[in-house]
Design an enzyme around this catalytic site. Structure first.
Site, PDB file in Angstrom:
ATOM      1  N   GLY A  74       0.801  -1.220   0.000  1.00 33.15           N
ATOM      2  CA  GLY A  74       0.000   0.000   0.000  1.00 33.15           C
ATOM      3  C   GLY A  74       0.836   1.273   0.000  1.00 33.15           C
ATOM      4  CG  ASP A  76       3.381   1.635   3.325  1.00 30.18           C
ATOM      5  OD1 ASP A  76       4.114   1.895   2.343  1.00 30.18           O
ATOM      6  OD2 ASP A  76       3.391   0.519   3.904  1.00 30.18           O
ATOM      7  CB  SER A  78       7.080   0.965   2.784  1.00 32.22           C
ATOM      8  OG  SER A  78       6.480   0.707   1.528  1.00 32.22           O
ATOM      9  CD  GLU A  90       8.973  -1.236   0.340  1.00 34.46           C
ATOM     10  OE1 GLU A  90       8.633  -0.336  -0.453  1.00 34.46           O
ATOM     11  OE2 GLU A  90       8.259  -1.626   1.296  1.00 34.46           O
ATOM     12  CG  ASN A  96      12.425  -0.005  -5.769  1.00 31.51           C
ATOM     13  OD1 ASN A  96      11.754   0.391  -6.723  1.00 31.51           O
ATOM     14  ND2 ASN A  96      11.891  -0.429  -4.637  1.00 31.51           N
ATOM     15  CG  HIS A 195       6.208   3.069 -18.977  1.00 27.11           C
ATOM     16  ND1 HIS A 195       6.332   1.710 -19.135  1.00 27.11           N
ATOM     17  CD2 HIS A 195       6.497   3.306 -17.660  1.00 27.11           C
ATOM     18  CE1 HIS A 195       6.684   1.153 -17.989  1.00 27.11           C
ATOM     19  NE2 HIS A 195       6.772   2.096 -17.066  1.00 27.11           N
ATOM     20  CB  THR A 196       3.568   9.228 -21.931  1.00 23.50           C
ATOM     21  OG1 THR A 196       3.715  10.264 -22.894  1.00 23.50           O
ATOM     22  CG2 THR A 196       3.107   9.868 -20.630  1.00 23.50           C
ATOM     23  CG  ASP A 243       6.723   9.168 -25.860  1.00 23.51           C
ATOM     24  OD1 ASP A 243       6.987   8.885 -27.056  1.00 23.51           O
ATOM     25  OD2 ASP A 243       6.004  10.131 -25.542  1.00 23.51           O
ATOM     26  CB  THR A 246       6.977  13.977 -26.503  1.00 27.60           C
ATOM     27  OG1 THR A 246       5.888  13.024 -26.396  1.00 27.60           O
ATOM     28  CG2 THR A 246       6.866  14.724 -27.814  1.00 27.60           C
ATOM     29  CG  ASP A 251       2.748  13.143 -25.230  1.00 31.03           C
ATOM     30  OD1 ASP A 251       2.980  11.940 -24.998  1.00 31.03           O
ATOM     31  OD2 ASP A 251       3.589  13.904 -25.748  1.00 31.03           O
TER      32      ASP A 251
HETATM   33  C1  HEM Z   1       2.738  -2.256 -15.938  1.00 28.30           C
HETATM   34  C2  HEM Z   1       3.824  -2.637 -15.303  1.00 28.30           C
HETATM   35  C3  HEM Z   1       5.082  -1.834 -15.284  1.00 28.30           C
HETATM   36  C4  HEM Z   1       6.327  -2.309 -15.538  1.00 28.30           C
HETATM   37  C5  HEM Z   1       6.705  -3.740 -15.882  1.00 28.30           C
HETATM   38  C6  HEM Z   1       7.224  -1.188 -15.447  1.00 28.30           C
HETATM   39  C7  HEM Z   1       8.606  -1.269 -15.621  1.00 28.30           C
HETATM   40  C8  HEM Z   1       9.447  -0.192 -15.695  1.00 28.30           C
HETATM   41  C9  HEM Z   1      10.856  -0.282 -15.970  1.00 28.30           C
HETATM   42  C10 HEM Z   1      11.642  -1.556 -16.197  1.00 28.30           C
HETATM   43  C11 HEM Z   1      11.347   0.993 -16.008  1.00 28.30           C
HETATM   44  C12 HEM Z   1      12.790   1.402 -16.274  1.00 28.30           C
HETATM   45  C13 HEM Z   1      13.559   1.401 -14.960  1.00 28.30           C
HETATM   46  C14 HEM Z   1      15.049   1.522 -15.136  1.00 28.30           C
HETATM   47  O1  HEM Z   1      15.604   1.114 -16.140  1.00 28.30           O
HETATM   48  O2  HEM Z   1      15.710   2.055 -14.208  1.00 28.30           O
HETATM   49  C15 HEM Z   1      10.247   1.879 -15.751  1.00 28.30           C
HETATM   50  C16 HEM Z   1      10.345   3.243 -15.692  1.00 28.30           C
HETATM   51  C17 HEM Z   1       9.286   4.078 -15.396  1.00 28.30           C
HETATM   52  N1  HEM Z   1       8.023   3.682 -14.994  1.00 28.30           N
HETATM   53 FE1  HEM Z   1       7.269   1.840 -15.105  1.00 28.30          FE
HETATM   54  N2  HEM Z   1       6.519  -0.066 -15.141  1.00 28.30           N
HETATM   55  C18 HEM Z   1       5.204  -0.405 -15.034  1.00 28.30           C
HETATM   56  C19 HEM Z   1       4.169   0.440 -14.681  1.00 28.30           C
HETATM   57  C20 HEM Z   1       4.314   1.773 -14.385  1.00 28.30           C
HETATM   58  C21 HEM Z   1       3.284   2.603 -13.824  1.00 28.30           C
HETATM   59  C22 HEM Z   1       1.904   2.109 -13.409  1.00 28.30           C
HETATM   60  C23 HEM Z   1       3.806   3.857 -13.719  1.00 28.30           C
HETATM   61  C24 HEM Z   1       3.154   5.110 -13.193  1.00 28.30           C
HETATM   62  C25 HEM Z   1       1.869   5.369 -13.250  1.00 28.30           C
HETATM   63  C26 HEM Z   1       5.145   3.800 -14.218  1.00 28.30           C
HETATM   64  C27 HEM Z   1       5.986   4.882 -14.325  1.00 28.30           C
HETATM   65  C28 HEM Z   1       7.287   4.819 -14.788  1.00 28.30           C
HETATM   66  C29 HEM Z   1       8.078   5.994 -15.081  1.00 28.30           C
HETATM   67  C30 HEM Z   1       7.592   7.419 -15.032  1.00 28.30           C
HETATM   68  C31 HEM Z   1       9.355   5.530 -15.444  1.00 28.30           C
HETATM   69  C32 HEM Z   1      10.588   6.377 -15.791  1.00 28.30           C
HETATM   70  C33 HEM Z   1      11.308   6.750 -14.508  1.00 28.30           C
HETATM   71  C34 HEM Z   1      12.515   7.636 -14.666  1.00 28.30           C
HETATM   72  O3  HEM Z   1      12.812   8.112 -15.757  1.00 28.30           O
HETATM   73  O4  HEM Z   1      13.174   7.863 -13.634  1.00 28.30           O
HETATM   74  N3  HEM Z   1       5.434   2.511 -14.575  1.00 28.30           N
HETATM   75  N4  HEM Z   1       9.111   1.128 -15.548  1.00 28.30           N
END
Ligand code: HEM
Ligand SMILES: *[C@@H]1O[C@H](CO)[C@@H](O)[C@H](O)[C@H]1NC(C)=O
Length: 323
Positions: A74, A76, A78, A90, A96, A195-196, A243, A246, A251
């Site tokens: 949750g 919290d 943490s 964590e 992380n 991931h946008t 993305d 952009t 977006d």
């Molecule tokens: C659906 C499952 C998801 C998976 C498997 C996933 C996995 C990942 C991975 C592997 C990265 C790259 C981390 C790195 O190389 O250090 C990443 C980056 C990121 N994720 Fe996700 N993610 C998921 C869902 C989400 C959700 C729900 C959000 C927010 C609503 C999110 C927001 C982001 C953002 C903003 C980044 C870029 C962070 C940065 O540039 O510091 N992700 N994610």
């Protein structure tokens, strides 16, 4: 007999009333700090704005921190706890380690907030507000953040390893991880639209761009391969934008990319690979406002995952350690 069953009805009624009152008491509210810390929202926004001005990517990093907090026992706070000699938190869990960032910004927000209302606002709530502000500042939707979460007195490295979905996940695994937390398939697709913005390290998408080229447009795989060598251990930390169009704007281009078969992570392209979520992706790709609306409501839902309220947990003085 008649009086027995009506007594029973009264008992059941009372029981239900207690349940309703209990959960109302435990629920979050957008007004939670309106009298105890009226300057809270402005204070957080100021600090987050300054951090994003200094480094645009920070908005993405703060959004992700909130996601990684909420998915592990949750929302919290943490994830913010530092490891100590007697406790493994964590921050060094697989998803992380060398990856989660933005902790210094949360510290800066917390000290600014402590100046205006000491001992009142939780780190968990600060994270929720910072994530909302980040999305808004980068051009995304806005929503009223529900507040009143308290901070955990503990954290779990193994829960972080198990709870946060891996980029190698299949669509079914993603659906079930989100479903286990009360988030629908639509929420999964909308939230993946996070991931946008932001960047990923080569190690998280290497096998996707070399071994799953049948899922991708060749030119895209080649572009990504040029800065992410095939051999593991080489260039693991090289970054690529989630993305490609952009990465600093919130977006709907992430969804256009998926339709064009240019999803950076395996888990991204899973959302548009002939499965049940293709139509949702197509919808968000052609209608940005429906993505914005669904993203905002899914963020509110995610923010509702198992908060500590009432007398549970604590209001940490320092986000990195328990009081
Ligand atoms: C659906 C499952 C998801 C998976 C498997 C996933 C996995 C990942 C991975 C592997 C990265 C790259 C981390 C790195 O190389 O250090 C990443 C980056 C990121 N994720 Fe996700 N993610 C998921 C869902 C989400 C959700 C729900 C959000 C927010 C609503 C999110 C927001 C982001 C953002 C903003 C980044 C870029 C962070 C940065 O540039 O510091 N992700 N994610
Ligand atoms: C591609 O898959 C093969 C067979 O599973 C594996 O040995 C290899 O390491 C993978 N390559 C990359 C770049 O992930």
């Amino acid at each position: 007999m008649g009086s027995f069953s009506s007594n029973k009805l009264v008992m059941i009624g009372l029981f239900l009333l207690i349940l309703v009152l209990g959960s109302a008491n435990a629920s979050l509210s957008t007004e939670f700090y309106s009298s105890s810390c009226p300057k809270l929202l402005d204070t957080v926004k100021c600090t987050v704005e300054a951090a994003i001005k200094k480094e645009t990517r920070m908005g993405a990093s703060l959004l992700r921190l909130f996601f990684h907090d909420c998915f592990v026992n949750g929302c919290d706070g943490s994830i913010l706890l530092d490891d100590t000699s007697s406790f493994k938190g964590e921050k060094n869990a697989g998803p992380n380690k060398n990856s989660a960032r933005g902790f210094e910004v949360i510290d800066a927000v917390k000290s600014a907030v402590e100046k205006v209302c000491p001992g009142v606002v939780s780190c968990a709530d600060i994270l929720a507000i910072a994530a909302r502000d980040s999305v808004k500042i980068l051009g995304g939707p806005e929503w009223d953040v529900k507040l009143g979460r308290r901070d955990a007195r503990t954290a779990s490295q193994s829960a972080a390893n198990n709870g946060i979905p891996a980029p190698t996940s299949t669509l079914n695994q993603l659906i079930s991880k989100f479903g286990a937390l009360g988030l629908s398939t639509k929420d999964l697709v909308a939230l993946s639209g996070g991931h946008t913005i932001g960047q990923a390290r080569c190690t998280t998408f290497r096998s996707h761009i070399y071994n799953e080229t049948n899922e991708l447009v060749t030119s895209f795989a080649q572009t990504r391969q040029s800065n992410c060598p095939r051999a593991s251990g080489v260039g693991d930390n090289n970054l690529a934008p989630l993305d490609l169009q952009t990465p600093a704007s919130f977006d709907n281009h992430y969804f256009n990319n998926l339709v064009d078969r240019k999803g950076l992570l395996h888990s991204d392209q899973q959302l548009f690979n002939g499965g049940s979520t293709d139509s949702i992706v197509r919808g968000y790709s052609s209608n940005p406002s429906s993505f914005f609306a669904d993203f905002a409501s899914a963020m509110i839902k995610m923010g509702d995952i198992s908060p500590l309220t009432g007398s549970k947990g604590e209001i940490r003085k320092n986000c990195r350690s328990v009081n």
